[in-house]
Design a protein around this motif. Structure first.
Motif, PDB file in Angstrom:
ATOM      1  N   GLN A   1       0.836  -1.367   0.073  1.00 34.83           N
ATOM      2  CA  GLN A   1      -0.164  -0.117   0.176  1.00 34.83           C
ATOM      3  C   GLN A   1       0.839   1.281   0.010  1.00 34.83           C
ATOM      4  O   GLN A   1       0.788   2.226  -0.907  1.00 34.83           O
ATOM      5  N   TRP A   2       1.806   1.336   1.020  1.00 29.82           N
ATOM      6  CA  TRP A   2       2.560   2.531   0.944  1.00 29.82           C
ATOM      7  C   TRP A   2       3.633   2.610   0.120  1.00 29.82           C
ATOM      8  O   TRP A   2       4.123   3.806  -0.368  1.00 29.82           O
ATOM      9  N   THR A   3       4.038   1.291  -0.289  1.00 23.63           N
ATOM     10  CA  THR A   3       5.203   1.190  -1.412  1.00 23.63           C
ATOM     11  C   THR A   3       4.649   1.783  -2.660  1.00 23.63           C
ATOM     12  O   THR A   3       5.435   2.553  -3.423  1.00 23.63           O
ATOM     13  N   SER A   4       3.325   1.427  -3.062  1.00 30.27           N
ATOM     14  CA  SER A   4       2.752   2.021  -3.962  1.00 30.27           C
ATOM     15  C   SER A   4       2.783   3.505  -4.258  1.00 30.27           C
ATOM     16  O   SER A   4       2.892   4.034  -5.196  1.00 30.27           O
ATOM     17  N   PHE A   5       1.989   3.935  -2.885  1.00 29.33           N
ATOM     18  CA  PHE A   5       1.899   5.582  -2.934  1.00 29.33           C
ATOM     19  C   PHE A   5       3.181   6.201  -3.023  1.00 29.33           C
ATOM     20  O   PHE A   5       3.361   6.916  -3.845  1.00 29.33           O
ATOM     21  N   LEU A   6       4.205   5.884  -2.318  1.00 34.41           N
ATOM     22  CA  LEU A   6       5.588   6.543  -2.181  1.00 34.41           C
ATOM     23  C   LEU A   6       6.395   6.381  -3.440  1.00 34.41           C
ATOM     24  O   LEU A   6       7.220   7.262  -3.925  1.00 34.41           O
ATOM     25  N   SER A   7       6.247   5.046  -4.076  1.00 38.51           N
ATOM     26  CA  SER A   7       7.032   4.986  -5.256  1.00 38.51           C
ATOM     27  C   SER A   7       6.459   6.011  -6.456  1.00 38.51           C
ATOM     28  O   SER A   7       7.371   6.337  -7.207  1.00 38.51           O
ATOM     29  N   ALA A   8       5.134   6.183  -6.410  1.00 40.79           N
ATOM     30  CA  ALA A   8       4.764   7.171  -7.191  1.00 40.79           C
ATOM     31  C   ALA A   8       4.906   8.684  -7.034  1.00 40.79           C
ATOM     32  O   ALA A   8       5.257   9.514  -7.813  1.00 40.79           O
ATOM     33  N   ALA A   9       4.785   8.875  -5.585  1.00 41.91           N
ATOM     34  CA  ALA A   9       4.910  10.201  -5.194  1.00 41.91           C
ATOM     35  C   ALA A   9       6.625  10.655  -5.233  1.00 41.91           C
ATOM     36  O   ALA A   9       6.751  11.772  -5.113  1.00 41.91           O
TER      37      ALA A   9
ATOM     38  N   THR B   1       5.433  19.047  -3.733  1.00 49.39           N
ATOM     39  CA  THR B   1       4.311  18.275  -2.785  1.00 49.39           C
ATOM     40  C   THR B   1       3.125  17.903  -3.351  1.00 49.39           C
ATOM     41  O   THR B   1       2.634  16.874  -3.096  1.00 49.39           O
ATOM     42  N   ALA B   2       2.462  18.966  -3.780  1.00 49.32           N
ATOM     43  CA  ALA B   2       1.018  18.709  -4.430  1.00 49.32           C
ATOM     44  C   ALA B   2       1.076  17.573  -5.852  1.00 49.32           C
ATOM     45  O   ALA B   2       0.313  17.040  -5.911  1.00 49.32           O
ATOM     46  N   LEU B   3       2.502  17.729  -6.478  1.00 50.48           N
ATOM     47  CA  LEU B   3       2.425  16.920  -7.638  1.00 50.48           C
ATOM     48  C   LEU B   3       2.906  15.402  -7.093  1.00 50.48           C
ATOM     49  O   LEU B   3       2.167  14.298  -7.531  1.00 50.48           O
ATOM     50  N   GLY B   4       3.453  15.250  -6.052  1.00 50.22           N
ATOM     51  CA  GLY B   4       3.964  13.938  -5.425  1.00 50.22           C
ATOM     52  C   GLY B   4       2.532  13.099  -4.983  1.00 50.22           C
ATOM     53  O   GLY B   4       2.291  12.400  -4.869  1.00 50.22           O
ATOM     54  N   ILE B   5       1.504  14.119  -4.160  1.00 44.70           N
ATOM     55  CA  ILE B   5       0.369  13.787  -3.749  1.00 44.70           C
ATOM     56  C   ILE B   5      -0.515  13.028  -4.731  1.00 44.70           C
ATOM     57  O   ILE B   5      -1.172  12.026  -4.631  1.00 44.70           O
ATOM     58  N   MET B   6      -0.814  13.888  -5.755  1.00 49.79           N
ATOM     59  CA  MET B   6      -1.312  13.581  -6.920  1.00 49.79           C
ATOM     60  C   MET B   6      -0.671  12.380  -7.726  1.00 49.79           C
ATOM     61  O   MET B   6      -1.713  11.202  -7.699  1.00 49.79           O
TER      62      MET B   6
END
Length: 240
Positions: free
Chosen positions: A166-174, A212-217
């Protein structure tokens, strides 16, 4: 989500981004006031922004959280989930979540690298940007590349019997935001003529907000795509 964790997440969701944006803007504004710059925001406007955070954003998040908890129902997992986490076996160093997170943002950043130059030029060199159709195309490419990269990263992670996707997929994209922010350093030193405390803090402060906004998106897009992928593959798993 049992207990009071939902309350903590509600406050984090309500104040994380507004606090970061307001904190950065207020810090830059104090420097602008010190230098008597025309970009300084009046104190009354700063108070109004804080009131919006407390009296508009927080109540809306509270209502949305309560409605979401009451209307979402029970989680609908595609297969039976073991209540006891199983041990994660040892794997090669490049299969570790930290390495996947660091490398996951390279391809998404590469897909927007050229466009970032023109966007930065329109922001900081005050040149007119008029190719919005091409920017929309680049945005679509970014979304597709982000989803594909996070799905591949998650597949390798699950194939190594590591369930922490879960967090790996989010952070790898962010992590795309990290490369964008690193590129902003290059642009500042080699493409602009800014100098001084005010211009430097103004540039890097707002570039941090933008990154940061781009990373969250990107993280949200990557997580949603990966979640659909994981749900799809585990729907076809047959458990005896």
């Amino acid at each position: 989500m049992s207990g009071r964790r939902w309350i903590k997440q509600m406050f984090i969701g309500a104040f994380l981004i507004p606090a970061m944006v307001c904190g950065t803007a207020f810090f830059i504004n104090f420097i602008a006031i010190y230098y008597h710059a025309s970009r300084a925001i009046p104190f009354g406007t700063m108070v109004a922004v804080c009131c919006i955070c407390f009296f508009v954003i927080l109540p809306l998040n509270l209502v949305g959280t309560i409605l979401g908890r009451n209307l979402s129902g029970q989680p609908n997992f595609p297969c039976r989930v073991n209540a006891v986490p199983r041990p994660i076996p040892e794997k090669k160093w490049f299969m570790e979540p930290a390495v996947i997170v660091c490398l996951g943002g390279i391809l998404p950043f590469g897909s927007i690298f050229i466009e970032m130059y023109f966007i930065f030029t329109s922001f900081w060199a005050y040149k007119i940007y008029y190719v919005y159709g091409f920017m929309m195309l680049v945005l679509v490419i970014l979304c597709i590349v982000t989803v594909c990269v996070t799905i591949v990263c998650t597949y390798f992670l699950l194939n190594a019997e590591d369930y922490r996707w879960q967090w790996t997929s989010f952070l790898s994209a962010a992590s795309t935001a990290i490369y964008v922010y690193m590129y902003s350093f290059y642009y500042y030193f080699f493409k602009t003529k800014m100098y001084g405390l005010f211009q430097t803090s103004f540039y890097f402060g707002y570039m941090a907000v933008f990154s940061t906004a781009l990373g969250i998106m990107c993280g949200a897009i990557g997580y949603m795509g990966t979640s659909a992928f994981v749900r799809k593959i585990y729907t076809n798993v047959k458990i005896d």
